[in-house]
Design an enzyme around this catalytic site. Sequence first.
Site, PDB file in Angstrom:
ATOM      1  N   GLY A 265      13.629 -28.560 112.421  1.00  0.00           N
ATOM      2  CA  GLY A 265      14.406 -27.691 113.281  1.00  0.00           C
ATOM      3  C   GLY A 265      13.851 -26.343 111.984  1.00  0.00           C
ATOM      4  N   VAL A 266      14.016 -25.437 113.136  1.00  0.00           N
ATOM      5  CA  VAL A 266      13.599 -23.946 112.353  1.00  0.00           C
ATOM      6  C   VAL A 266      14.816 -23.547 111.594  1.00  0.00           C
ATOM      7  CG1 VAL A 266      13.088 -21.064 113.075  1.00  0.00           C
ATOM      8  CG2 VAL A 266      12.162 -23.385 114.157  1.00  0.00           C
ATOM      9  N   GLY A 267      14.165 -22.693 110.438  1.00  0.00           N
ATOM     10  CA  GLY A 267      15.836 -21.704 109.812  1.00  0.00           C
ATOM     11  C   GLY A 267      16.355 -22.242 108.072  1.00  0.00           C
ATOM     12  N   SER A 268      17.165 -21.867 108.269  1.00  0.00           N
ATOM     13  CA  SER A 268      17.196 -21.828 106.560  1.00  0.00           C
ATOM     14  C   SER A 268      17.727 -23.890 106.298  1.00  0.00           C
ATOM     15  CB  SER A 268      18.892 -21.467 105.678  1.00  0.00           C
ATOM     16  OG  SER A 268      19.710 -21.585 106.866  1.00  0.00           O
ATOM     17  N   GLU A 290       7.829 -29.127 116.281  1.00  0.00           N
ATOM     18  CA  GLU A 290       7.191 -27.924 116.907  1.00  0.00           C
ATOM     19  C   GLU A 290       6.598 -26.370 116.659  1.00  0.00           C
ATOM     20  OE1 GLU A 290      11.002 -28.813 119.724  1.00  0.00           O
ATOM     21  OE2 GLU A 290      11.647 -27.580 118.254  1.00  0.00           O
ATOM     22  N   ASN A 380      21.746 -20.811 122.079  1.00  0.00           N
ATOM     23  CA  ASN A 380      20.484 -21.024 122.119  1.00  0.00           C
ATOM     24  C   ASN A 380      20.593 -21.513 123.809  1.00  0.00           C
ATOM     25  OD1 ASN A 380      20.336 -18.271 120.216  1.00  0.00           O
ATOM     26  ND2 ASN A 380      20.010 -20.132 118.472  1.00  0.00           N
ATOM     27  N   GLY A 384      14.033 -28.296 121.211  1.00  0.00           N
ATOM     28  CA  GLY A 384      13.113 -29.819 120.877  1.00  0.00           C
ATOM     29  C   GLY A 384      14.597 -30.392 120.850  1.00  0.00           C
ATOM     30  N   LYS A 404      32.440 -19.755 108.639  1.00  0.00           N
ATOM     31  CA  LYS A 404      33.157 -18.341 108.898  1.00  0.00           C
ATOM     32  C   LYS A 404      34.304 -18.569 108.336  1.00  0.00           C
ATOM     33  CE  LYS A 404      33.232 -16.959 113.890  1.00  0.00           C
ATOM     34  NZ  LYS A 404      32.722 -15.911 114.054  1.00  0.00           N
TER      35      LYS A 404
END
Lengths: 499, 499
Positions: A265-268, A290, A380, A384, A404
């Site tokens: 997946g995308v991100g940090s 992807e 979101n 995928g 949080k």
Amino acid sequence: MINGLERIRCAALHEKVMSVEKAIAFIQDGAVVGLSGFGGAGEAKTVPLALADYAQNHPMKITLATGASLGNRIDGRLNDAHALARRYPYQADPTLRKAINNGEVMYIDQHLSELADNIRHKNLPKINVAVVAATAITEDGQIIPTGSCGNSANFIEMADHVIIEIDNTISPVLEGAHDIYVPKARPNREPIPLTEAGDRIGTIGIHVDPSKISAIVLNDIPDTSFKMDEADNETLAIAKHLIHFFENEVAVGRLPENLGPLQSGVGSIANAVFAGFEHSNFHDLEMYSEVLQDCTFQLIDSGKMKFASGCSMTLSDECAKRVMNNFERYKDKIVLRPQELSNNPEIIRRLGIIAINTALEFDIYGNVNSTHVTGTKMMNGIGGSGDFTRHAHLAIFVTKSIAKGGAISSVVPMVSHCDHAEHDIDVLVTEQGLADLRGLAPRERALKIIENCAHPSYKADLLNYFERACALGGQTPHVLREALSWHAQFEETGSMKSA
Amino acid sequence: MINGLERIRCAALHEKVMSVEKAIAFIQDGAVVGLSGFGGAGEAKTVPLALADYAQNHPMKITLATGASLGNRIDGRLNDAHALARRYPYQADPTLRKAINNGEVMYIDQHLSELADNIRHKNLPKINVAVVAATAITEDGQIIPTGSCGNSANFIEMADHVIIEIDNTISPVLEGAHDIYVPKARPNREPIPLTEAGDRIGTIGIHVDPSKISAIVLNDIPDTSFKMDEADNETLAIAKHLIHFFENEVAVGRLPENLGPLQSGVGSIANAVFAGFEHSNFHDLEMYSEVLQDCTFQLIDSGKMKFASGCSMTLSDECAKRVMNNFERYKDKIVLRPQELSNNPEIIRRLGIIAINTALEFDIYGNVNSTHVTGTKMMNGIGGSGDFTRHAHLAIFVTKSIAKGGAISSVVPMVSHCDHAEHDIDVLVTEQGLADLRGLAPRERALKIIENCAHPSYKADLLNYFERACALGGQTPHVLREALSWHAQFEETGSMKSA
């Protein structure tokens, strides 16, 4: 000569070039519009932004289908103009998200691999207008995609009208980086002849009947620039647990030395994991994923990764510059495919992909929520994650154990929304540790997940819940009146913590 | 000559024939045993039943892997002998179910298509002993399966020891009805070359290194006989709604005239639907499914069905007799495949299957529970429902709108366990009506499901819940403190009905 005209190498098409104001007339109120764009890259820009401006003063609503998320706040601009009636299969825009959760826009959250087939075989309405960004049009009329393939080839094939946006901001070196393959409609469908991440099975561009091209416009708005998130202590710990797990799997002979094709997946967290590979002993890594991010190209640069197949590229300005200026170095090491291929279950299962995706929360039995905050509010979309998780050789989800400031535990008694059932999940990871769930029954999973993944401040409460649930019995024990009480309490008091 | 010896046509193997008492010595305490059997047909019988007898007096525990459910109460007998430590991927035995829900047997409920790959690629432990029923052994040593293929070919390939049970009760005419194809291990896996339900891509038997055969025993216990459930008013109404839906889909051009390949779960509703086809105008029907039941052969007899591909046959005595005595009539109209093929995502997506399965309950947003009564107690397992639902062209779930005389509503605010997420569900049907959910957002789905599928005695309560949830907002609105209260109240008072 107008800037960009030289990219339209099929001379007969020059007469289709027109102003965006004229082009948007092909998009009628009520139309189903198929837009290029995936992961915030390669969306058509000039046309949808002009449409948003137009709709501000001329009320109209469209159904918007895309590859996945759009850059340039296009979803937000269209939503602000009240131009969106329906939206699929994925979005990631903060203002559209609000409208979706208020029930103002009907959002159909779909597996990214399935949209094309659903339209092709009439489970969803026909595409009236395809609006597709292009790097160039070749002499024989092929449309060369930009930084993403998305559903562009499918939309072009299915639409009555095709509008092409020649994107002057895209480096022409990208021509040749795409591999366009469109499966035949059933019942004439054939096996997809792809057996390795690096195989090329299609053409470098999208074939289209030139008479279907209604308009060509020129675009000078660049793709959104992406900044690679900095790793923090938690994401680094997650990466460490994962790399250690992979090393052990190789050592005991359960994984090949290069692990097999990776999806992420995308991100940090993805960035941190890939940075972890950088300092590992793994070599000859492959991606079948992807989105190709900065970290993909870093691994190629360092010689760790031998090939990366994706659907789109979302790069920082700096990385994009490096890649485009030295494209010869990367040309035989990457390929961009339509999402029907990049996310295809047939391929994912055949290749034996290791899928690493981010969870919003997971429960003590291994069910995963990817989409809904406290079970109700869309973040979101599933994207995928379902395509890969359901068919992966190893399906892995990662998340920080709390959010949080500790008011939320990402490990809960029962997920408030289930996108991925426990049947499909092999490994869960937080900064606390890794739970290998393979071959375990739900009661065994619970002990491992609580022990290895939960944050210390929630462990006792989770164990207490689990023990009282077990006393009631069942394959998957629960105290029904309490199963969602952590989420309810969070909504009421702002914290899941027991008093 | 011993009865059955003539079925072992590879003479060199005659020396492996031994008593069952001697054969079970190959199964050690702690062993992982892979047993033939799928849907209650074609299980090895003599060996597991002898093992249960032995374990009564000699405490031992095994991990039992199968195709799917077993006939002859074998799971129950092994459980009574406390011989089961772990069990996968599916079961349907009432006493084993109790032990599972008490936490005495660890049950790993798995997608039926995935077990073989999970063992092959070491996500699950190696099979020590394969125990496989056979109709015959050919001159060249091929094992001819019986009324099911299940995971037999995979277990034989993976096991250290193979025990074959020659099943004297199986008609020898079945030889030739199977199509055995075993995918290569990754990274050498190739596309599965099957493009039509009727294709044959393998061999009629299972190839095995003869030196791996440790024992051959002879079996005279027949498969369990199945009685076709009688249709009742509700199942007939469900069938009527479905047939009407299919007719309309063909009329508007969304489905081909023969609908495309059909998959159907087992039981009374499936029978009613197939009986509905009998009296419809549909023709040239095809099945690509798991279990072939009486109704399949009735449709072949009446000329309505041209081909049926399955993994097993579970027939009534009467139907079995008719089929075996006239097998020439059916030989080119049916095929039995390993479950890795019958349930394969690659094939299911390629062929565009219409999948019809039975839900325990579904919620107003279209999430489906196939397995857990009130979210905790395992009924049988997910079986093939996930394999088909996730990849079908149309994923349909059916159920009666109420159970236990109306004390349970099968349509609930939130499923108490989610096996199939709303992303994957196209159509829901009860005797009340049919909800076509394609292209609808969750809020739209809710109104349609409540209106078309819920029982009148629960409609007002469901609508009331939905409206109060919408006031709180969200893509999938819920009142978290109430979402599972219907199930909790049922456990406390014996009814979901509001006071």
